[in-house]
Design a protein around this motif. Structure first.
Motif, PDB file in Angstrom:
ATOM      1  N   ARG A 162      91.180  21.218  67.216  1.00  0.00           N
ATOM      2  CA  ARG A 162      90.375  21.351  65.998  1.00  0.00           C
ATOM      3  C   ARG A 162      88.905  21.597  66.314  1.00  0.00           C
ATOM      4  O   ARG A 162      88.029  21.308  65.503  1.00  0.00           O
ATOM      5  CB  ARG A 162      90.539  20.097  65.131  1.00  0.00           C
ATOM      6  N   GLY A 163      88.636  22.119  67.518  1.00  0.00           N
ATOM      7  CA  GLY A 163      87.279  22.534  67.841  1.00  0.00           C
ATOM      8  C   GLY A 163      86.416  21.529  68.558  1.00  0.00           C
ATOM      9  O   GLY A 163      85.269  21.810  68.892  1.00  0.00           O
ATOM     10  N   TYR A 164      86.954  20.328  68.832  1.00  0.00           N
ATOM     11  CA  TYR A 164      86.207  19.353  69.620  1.00  0.00           C
ATOM     12  C   TYR A 164      86.346  19.733  71.091  1.00  0.00           C
ATOM     13  O   TYR A 164      87.424  20.092  71.562  1.00  0.00           O
ATOM     14  CB  TYR A 164      86.755  17.944  69.407  1.00  0.00           C
ATOM     15  N   THR A 189      86.615  25.981  59.669  1.00  0.00           N
ATOM     16  CA  THR A 189      87.701  25.943  60.638  1.00  0.00           C
ATOM     17  C   THR A 189      87.157  26.309  62.008  1.00  0.00           C
ATOM     18  O   THR A 189      86.138  27.005  62.127  1.00  0.00           O
ATOM     19  CB  THR A 189      88.837  26.909  60.259  1.00  0.00           C
ATOM     20  N   TYR A 190      87.852  25.844  63.041  1.00  0.00           N
ATOM     21  CA  TYR A 190      87.364  26.018  64.408  1.00  0.00           C
ATOM     22  C   TYR A 190      88.499  26.472  65.325  1.00  0.00           C
ATOM     23  O   TYR A 190      89.665  26.101  65.132  1.00  0.00           O
ATOM     24  CB  TYR A 190      86.793  24.700  64.942  1.00  0.00           C
ATOM     25  N   LEU A 191      88.141  27.253  66.328  1.00  0.00           N
ATOM     26  CA  LEU A 191      89.084  27.624  67.368  1.00  0.00           C
ATOM     27  C   LEU A 191      89.343  26.413  68.257  1.00  0.00           C
ATOM     28  O   LEU A 191      88.537  25.485  68.300  1.00  0.00           O
ATOM     29  CB  LEU A 191      88.518  28.770  68.210  1.00  0.00           C
ATOM     30  N   PRO A 192      90.453  26.399  68.995  1.00  0.00           N
ATOM     31  CA  PRO A 192      90.726  25.276  69.908  1.00  0.00           C
ATOM     32  C   PRO A 192      89.762  25.258  71.084  1.00  0.00           C
ATOM     33  O   PRO A 192      89.129  26.276  71.418  1.00  0.00           O
ATOM     34  CB  PRO A 192      92.162  25.538  70.363  1.00  0.00           C
ATOM     35  N   ALA A 193      89.652  24.119  71.717  1.00  0.00           N
ATOM     36  CA  ALA A 193      88.679  23.921  72.797  1.00  0.00           C
ATOM     37  C   ALA A 193      88.861  24.917  73.936  1.00  0.00           C
ATOM     38  O   ALA A 193      87.877  25.371  74.538  1.00  0.00           O
ATOM     39  CB  ALA A 193      88.789  22.499  73.331  1.00  0.00           C
ATOM     40  N   TYR A 194      90.103  25.271  74.249  1.00  0.00           N
ATOM     41  CA  TYR A 194      90.325  26.160  75.389  1.00  0.00           C
ATOM     42  C   TYR A 194      89.848  27.587  75.126  1.00  0.00           C
ATOM     43  O   TYR A 194      89.817  28.405  76.041  1.00  0.00           O
ATOM     44  CB  TYR A 194      91.793  26.145  75.821  1.00  0.00           C
ATOM     45  N   ALA A 195      89.445  27.901  73.881  1.00  0.00           N
ATOM     46  CA  ALA A 195      88.926  29.230  73.559  1.00  0.00           C
ATOM     47  C   ALA A 195      87.418  29.332  73.784  1.00  0.00           C
ATOM     48  O   ALA A 195      86.846  30.421  73.659  1.00  0.00           O
ATOM     49  CB  ALA A 195      89.254  29.577  72.108  1.00  0.00           C
ATOM     50  N   LEU A 196      86.773  28.232  74.145  1.00  0.00           N
ATOM     51  CA  LEU A 196      85.317  28.237  74.313  1.00  0.00           C
ATOM     52  C   LEU A 196      84.890  29.098  75.491  1.00  0.00           C
ATOM     53  O   LEU A 196      85.399  28.960  76.599  1.00  0.00           O
ATOM     54  CB  LEU A 196      84.818  26.803  74.518  1.00  0.00           C
TER      55      LEU A 196
END
Length: 208
Positions: A162-164, A189-196
């Motif tokens: 959830r973007g954390y 809404t947020y992309l998942p952490a692994y997309a950073l």
């Protein structure tokens, strides 16, 4: 992955220096120490099974982290003790309750705050409980962590979906603004952490 081999070598070196019951993994439910938990439990010989696992619980934990710690207990079939408080006070309690502990395995990485000069084996600073800090993941990047988790199907806290990206507690952590999806919905809404992108540079952007 050479970094993985180096990490396993550091853990093996720790096992040749200390008895398993003299070491514990400092666990907070975050992605880095989750990788360490998986490494120790699944990749190490039977003599590593005596290492203790201790959940250092913040004063205002996310319920998702609490649930994930319980999931880890079940998934790995291990006992995870809980000590509540900041890391320094928690270490004081841990060492007072178990006098035989001599070393703490931590998920610190070089890009973490105050970790740039850390070494794989480094004693605690003056004023802290006397322990050897063992840091098998120092040279791993944020991308390395997520690559291992996804390649090995390691369970992780749902907050990361959830973007954390760097999780403290409810008072100092929000979703990473670099992962926010631009849309017209009222609820962000947020992309998942692994997309950073550039994770080592921006993973703590959600820490207040």
């Amino acid at each position: 992955m050479s970094k993985l081999k180096d990490s396993l070598r550091i853990i093996q070196q720790a096992l040749s220096t200390y008895k398993p019951q003299e070491m514990f993994l400092s666990f907070n439910g975050g992605k880095d120490c989750t990788v360490l938990l998986d490494l120790i439990h699944n990749s190490m010989p039977k003599d590593a099974k005596g290492i203790k696992y201790i959940y250092v619980r913040p004063l205002n934990p996310f319920s998702e982290i609490e649930e994930f710690v319980e999931l880890c207990r079940e998934h790995y079939g291990i006992t995870i003790a809980t000590v509540t408080g900041g890391i320094k006070s928690a270490l004081e309690v841990i060492c007072k309750e178990d006098k035989q502990l001599k070393a703490c395995i931590m998920g610190s990485r070089r890009s973490d705050p105050y970790c740039a000069l850390l070494e794989p084996f480094k004693e605690t600073d003056p004023g802290w409980p006397e322990l050897m800090r063992i840091n098998p993941l120092l040279e791993w990047t944020c991308d390395d962590i997520w690559a291992y988790i996804r390649e090995h199907n390691v369970p992780y806290c749902t907050l990361y979906d959830r973007g954390y990206t760097s999780i403290g507690d409810k008072t100092n952590t929000v979703p990473n603004p670099h992962l926010k999806v631009d849309n017209n919905d009222e609820e962000a809404t947020y992309l998942p952490a692994y997309a950073l992108k550039d994770g080592d540079k921006y993973e703590r952007a959600g820490r207040l």
